[in-house]
Design an enzyme around this catalytic site. Sequence first.
Site, PDB file in Angstrom:
ATOM      1  N   ASP A  49      27.108 -74.536  90.805  1.00 43.20           N
ATOM      2  CA  ASP A  49      27.612 -75.844  90.434  1.00 43.20           C
ATOM      3  C   ASP A  49      28.014 -76.885  91.899  1.00 43.20           C
ATOM      4  O   ASP A  49      28.686 -77.354  91.885  1.00 43.20           O
ATOM      5  CB  ASP A  49      28.730 -76.151  89.752  1.00 43.20           C
ATOM      6  CG  ASP A  49      30.036 -75.468  89.650  1.00 43.20           C
ATOM      7  OD1 ASP A  49      29.794 -74.448  90.964  1.00 43.20           O
ATOM      8  OD2 ASP A  49      31.082 -75.157  89.512  1.00 43.20           O
ATOM      9  N   SER A  50      27.657 -74.944  93.136  1.00 42.84           N
ATOM     10  CA  SER A  50      27.746 -76.023  93.950  1.00 42.84           C
ATOM     11  C   SER A  50      26.747 -76.536  94.438  1.00 42.84           C
ATOM     12  O   SER A  50      26.739 -78.131  95.220  1.00 42.84           O
ATOM     13  CB  SER A  50      27.248 -74.567  95.306  1.00 42.84           C
ATOM     14  OG  SER A  50      26.456 -74.389  94.836  1.00 42.84           O
ATOM     15  N   ASP A  88      25.714 -71.514  86.672  1.00 40.64           N
ATOM     16  CA  ASP A  88      27.439 -72.194  86.131  1.00 40.64           C
ATOM     17  C   ASP A  88      27.526 -73.247  85.402  1.00 40.64           C
ATOM     18  O   ASP A  88      26.475 -73.884  84.781  1.00 40.64           O
ATOM     19  CB  ASP A  88      27.482 -72.237  87.966  1.00 40.64           C
ATOM     20  CG  ASP A  88      28.319 -71.650  88.035  1.00 40.64           C
ATOM     21  OD1 ASP A  88      28.429 -70.632  88.201  1.00 40.64           O
ATOM     22  OD2 ASP A  88      28.435 -71.920  89.224  1.00 40.64           O
ATOM     23  N   LYS A 118      27.505 -68.488  84.139  1.00 38.58           N
ATOM     24  CA  LYS A 118      29.170 -67.899  84.751  1.00 38.58           C
ATOM     25  C   LYS A 118      29.863 -68.845  84.542  1.00 38.58           C
ATOM     26  O   LYS A 118      29.414 -70.467  84.404  1.00 38.58           O
ATOM     27  CB  LYS A 118      28.928 -67.720  86.289  1.00 38.58           C
ATOM     28  CG  LYS A 118      29.879 -67.714  87.678  1.00 38.58           C
ATOM     29  CD  LYS A 118      29.775 -67.268  88.511  1.00 38.58           C
ATOM     30  CE  LYS A 118      29.131 -67.990  89.580  1.00 38.58           C
ATOM     31  NZ  LYS A 118      30.164 -69.132  90.019  1.00 38.58           N
ATOM     32  N   GLU A 120      33.470 -69.341  85.871  1.00 37.99           N
ATOM     33  CA  GLU A 120      35.116 -69.246  86.666  1.00 37.99           C
ATOM     34  C   GLU A 120      36.579 -68.874  85.184  1.00 37.99           C
ATOM     35  O   GLU A 120      36.877 -69.605  84.679  1.00 37.99           O
ATOM     36  CB  GLU A 120      35.771 -70.824  87.115  1.00 37.99           C
ATOM     37  CG  GLU A 120      34.388 -70.529  88.021  1.00 37.99           C
ATOM     38  CD  GLU A 120      35.455 -72.053  89.534  1.00 37.99           C
ATOM     39  OE1 GLU A 120      36.105 -72.450  89.555  1.00 37.99           O
ATOM     40  OE2 GLU A 120      33.706 -72.276  89.875  1.00 37.99           O
ATOM     41  N   GLU A 187      35.741 -64.036  94.746  1.00 37.57           N
ATOM     42  CA  GLU A 187      35.738 -65.473  96.394  1.00 37.57           C
ATOM     43  C   GLU A 187      36.309 -65.301  97.252  1.00 37.57           C
ATOM     44  O   GLU A 187      37.960 -65.402  96.488  1.00 37.57           O
ATOM     45  CB  GLU A 187      34.786 -66.100  95.601  1.00 37.57           C
ATOM     46  CG  GLU A 187      34.821 -67.361  96.437  1.00 37.57           C
ATOM     47  CD  GLU A 187      33.917 -68.505  96.453  1.00 37.57           C
ATOM     48  OE1 GLU A 187      33.699 -69.109  95.364  1.00 37.57           O
ATOM     49  OE2 GLU A 187      33.808 -70.069  97.330  1.00 37.57           O
TER      50      GLU A 187
HETATM   51  O1  KIV Z   1      28.456 -72.454  93.049  1.00 34.19           O
HETATM   52  C1  KIV Z   1      28.656 -71.708  93.401  1.00 34.19           C
HETATM   53  O2  KIV Z   1      27.633 -71.523  94.368  1.00 34.19           O
HETATM   54  C2  KIV Z   1      28.951 -70.418  93.168  1.00 34.19           C
HETATM   55  C3  KIV Z   1      29.286 -69.460  93.975  1.00 34.19           C
HETATM   56  C4  KIV Z   1      30.348 -69.521  95.267  1.00 34.19           C
HETATM   57  C5  KIV Z   1      28.921 -68.258  93.838  1.00 34.19           C
HETATM   58  O3  KIV Z   1      29.282 -70.385  92.149  1.00 34.19           O
END
Ligand code: KIV
Length: 276
Positions: A49-50, A88, A118, A120, A187
């Site tokens: 989600d970056s 994510d 994924k 959090e 992280e």
């Molecule tokens: O969103 C993302 O790119 C991430 C990485 C920092 C692991 O969760």
Amino acid sequence: MSAQSTQRRLTTTDIASRKGGEPIVSLTAYDAPTAALLDPYCDFLLVGDSVGMVVHGLPSTVGVTVDMMIMHGQAVMRGAKQALVVIDMPFGSYEASPQQAFENASRILRETGAGAVKIEAGTYAAETIRFLTERGVGVMAHVGLRPQAIGVTGGFRAVGRSPEEVERVLAEAEAAADAGAFAVVVEGVDEQLGDQITSAVSIPTIGIGASASCDGQILVTPDMLGMFDWSPKFVRRYADMKTVMSRAAEQYAKDVRDRSFPAAAELYHLKAKRLS
Ligand code: KIV
């Protein structure tokens, strides 16, 4: 009979089996051509989600939606042939209840063909991880610095500075592993805590600003390519793409202004002549 690719895509169980073995290589990807370039070198690609920050220019990951993750996930699946693709789950798509998480996770997997999601993982997330994995959804957890939690943490800061924080992050990683996660991203923790988590859990740890002894590493691709002036301190820049792109754009602008750019009409004319 149709021709079939002999290349096999890695699965969540392939990644899980690498605990304590050959280090797991991973990067983020958000589009098809980049995914195709990174694919031969990576065990898994994360559609992080970056994307909200590094592609869409948002101030944090909080504004990212399920629809955005699906669109980028579909693109990455078109580009990557052998890496496991993990997507994510964005802020607000899984926290309310395990049922909400299953509805969104199953939609993400169904509409993209990706192998896992994924999330959090605060300790509360263990119930959700169990609910998802029991229903066939591969889950990677993410502990330590959790970018979606900046509303309570106040910003992007390293985690594990007090004994209570160390205990909490360790408990979150252990709870995620016990609930069935196949790997966990760690992280923004110091080396000692990264090592502690790696020894404590039975699943691979994927470090980002954590410890070299994690079972694998991940970086945000535009950071490692040097796309921006700023990147987190722990990121090693493997290229200076910002300079490469600026110089190319500058040269292109100069060529256009100097009229040293071949007109499309000329090119078509040449091609037509060759064909006749
Ligand atoms: O969103 C993302 O790119 C991430 C990485 C920092 C692991 O969760």
